[in-house]
Design a protein around this motif. Structure first.
Motif, short mmCIF file in Angstrom:
data_model
loop_
_atom_site.label_atom_id
_atom_site.label_comp_id
_atom_site.label_asym_id
_atom_site.label_seq_id
_atom_site.Cartn_x
_atom_site.Cartn_y
_atom_site.Cartn_z
N ASP A 128 0.93 -1.19 -0.18
CA ASP A 128 -0.09 0.03 0.01
C ASP A 128 1.04 1.29 0.15
O ASP A 128 0.46 2.23 0.40
CB ASP A 128 -1.12 0.04 1.21
CG ASP A 128 -0.07 -0.26 2.79
OD1 ASP A 128 1.02 -0.25 2.61
OD2 ASP A 128 -0.80 -0.11 3.53
N GLY A 129 2.29 1.17 -0.37
CA GLY A 129 3.06 2.17 -0.27
C GLY A 129 2.64 3.33 -1.51
O GLY A 129 2.10 2.93 -2.38
N VAL A 130 2.99 4.65 -1.22
CA VAL A 130 2.58 5.69 -2.11
C VAL A 130 4.12 5.97 -2.99
O VAL A 130 3.72 6.67 -3.98
CB VAL A 130 2.31 7.05 -1.42
CG1 VAL A 130 1.09 6.51 -0.66
CG2 VAL A 130 3.33 7.41 -0.30
N THR A 131 5.22 5.40 -2.75
CA THR A 131 6.24 5.77 -3.41
C THR A 131 6.65 4.55 -4.06
O THR A 131 6.90 3.37 -3.35
CB THR A 131 7.32 6.27 -2.78
OG1 THR A 131 6.81 7.35 -2.14
CG2 THR A 131 8.50 6.64 -3.76
N VAL A 132 7.12 4.39 -5.66
CA VAL A 132 7.79 3.32 -6.00
C VAL A 132 9.18 3.47 -5.97
O VAL A 132 9.77 4.45 -6.39
CB VAL A 132 7.26 3.11 -7.46
CG1 VAL A 132 8.34 1.99 -8.07
CG2 VAL A 132 5.82 2.79 -7.68
N CYS A 133 9.92 2.56 -5.28
CA CYS A 133 11.48 2.62 -5.21
C CYS A 133 12.00 1.80 -6.23
O CYS A 133 11.98 0.62 -6.28
CB CYS A 133 11.72 2.19 -3.92
SG CYS A 133 11.19 3.15 -2.45
N ILE A 134 12.72 2.39 -7.22
CA ILE A 134 13.47 1.70 -8.44
C ILE A 134 14.66 1.22 -7.89
O ILE A 134 15.51 2.20 -7.52
CB ILE A 134 13.39 2.51 -9.65
CG1 ILE A 134 12.07 2.87 -10.05
CG2 ILE A 134 14.03 1.77 -10.91
CD1 ILE A 134 12.10 4.00 -11.34
N HIS A 135 14.84 0.21 -8.13
CA HIS A 135 16.16 -0.42 -7.45
C HIS A 135 17.33 -0.72 -8.47
O HIS A 135 18.42 -0.66 -8.40
CB HIS A 135 16.05 -1.81 -6.80
CG HIS A 135 14.96 -1.46 -5.74
ND1 HIS A 135 15.19 -0.84 -4.51
CD2 HIS A 135 13.73 -2.17 -5.51
CE1 HIS A 135 14.10 -1.06 -3.89
NE2 HIS A 135 13.12 -1.86 -4.26
#
Length: 211
Positions: A128-135
């Motif tokens: 349910d996070g609001v930020t997509v963390c591109i790894h």
């Protein structure tokens, strides 16, 4: 975070032969070097047609090898980490493959978080996070500097909005300073140096709004 390819070195005009080489008679075999120089559709600078899709679980070991070819040892994600990301957020693990051959030429993977980028956000997934963390943004060595990274990111950002629920507000990544212009072309805005320490280099945080 894409490694550059060495440029081609062109001979000066004065180094070119004054007359073209003789054409071999019909009964002679074409030298292997001449055959290798024939157009193949994969010349440097030419991006072949690509297809994009989700990564499959059985592809993770091969993708891990591609990751290891693309990042220093102290930065590359371990196979177990990539396996976790593919299982936890399959909609955010996208690969690019050549349309003609089906060969995988790159991938982007990410997870979601409720907080700002941190070490914790790179080792977990909050659905349910609001930020997509591109790894990882990875392109095979033979396909770099052809626009594959931008094509991958364009597909990824569209899918992140369309297939992720709830829709994230933004996507963020950490970039080496020399790659900031590349990510800026993909729509990311530079926020400044990141406090995250990963490897020996300083990272720059970049972000793009998704809604």
């Amino acid at each position: 975070r894409i490694r550059p390819l060495p440029g081609r070195r062109l001979l000066p005009a004065s180094a070119a032969p004054a007359t073209p080489p003789p054409v071999p008679p019909p009964d002679e075999t074409t030298p292997p070097a001449a055959a290798a120089a024939a157009p193949t559709g994969r010349e440097e600078g030419v991006l072949p047609k690509l297809r994009f899709r989700r990564a499959r679980p059985e592809e993770v070991p091969g993708l891990a090898r591609l990751e290891a070819e693309s990042y220093p040892v102290d930065e590359a994600a371990a196979p177990e980490t990539l396996k976790f990301r593919q299982g936890a957020a399959p909609e955010l693990f996208r690969v690019a493959e050549e349309a003609e051959s089906g060969a995988v030429v790159g991938f982007v993977c990410a997870t979601k978080t409720q907080e700002e980028l941190s070490h914790a956000s790179f080792t977990a997934h909050e659905a349910d996070g609001v930020t997509v963390c591109i790894h990882s943004v990875v392109v095979a060595p033979g396909m770099r500097r052809r626009g594959a990274a931008l094509a991958l990111l364009a597909d990824f950002l569209a899918v992140a909005v369309a297939e992720t629920s709830p829709p994230p507000r933004s996507a963020a990544l950490l970039s080496k300073e020399y790659l900031v212009p590349l990510y800026a072309k993909a729509g990311f805005r530079l926020l400044g140096p990141s406090p995250v320490v990963h490897g020996k280099d300083t990272w720059m945080e970049m972000r793009v709004a998704l809604r």
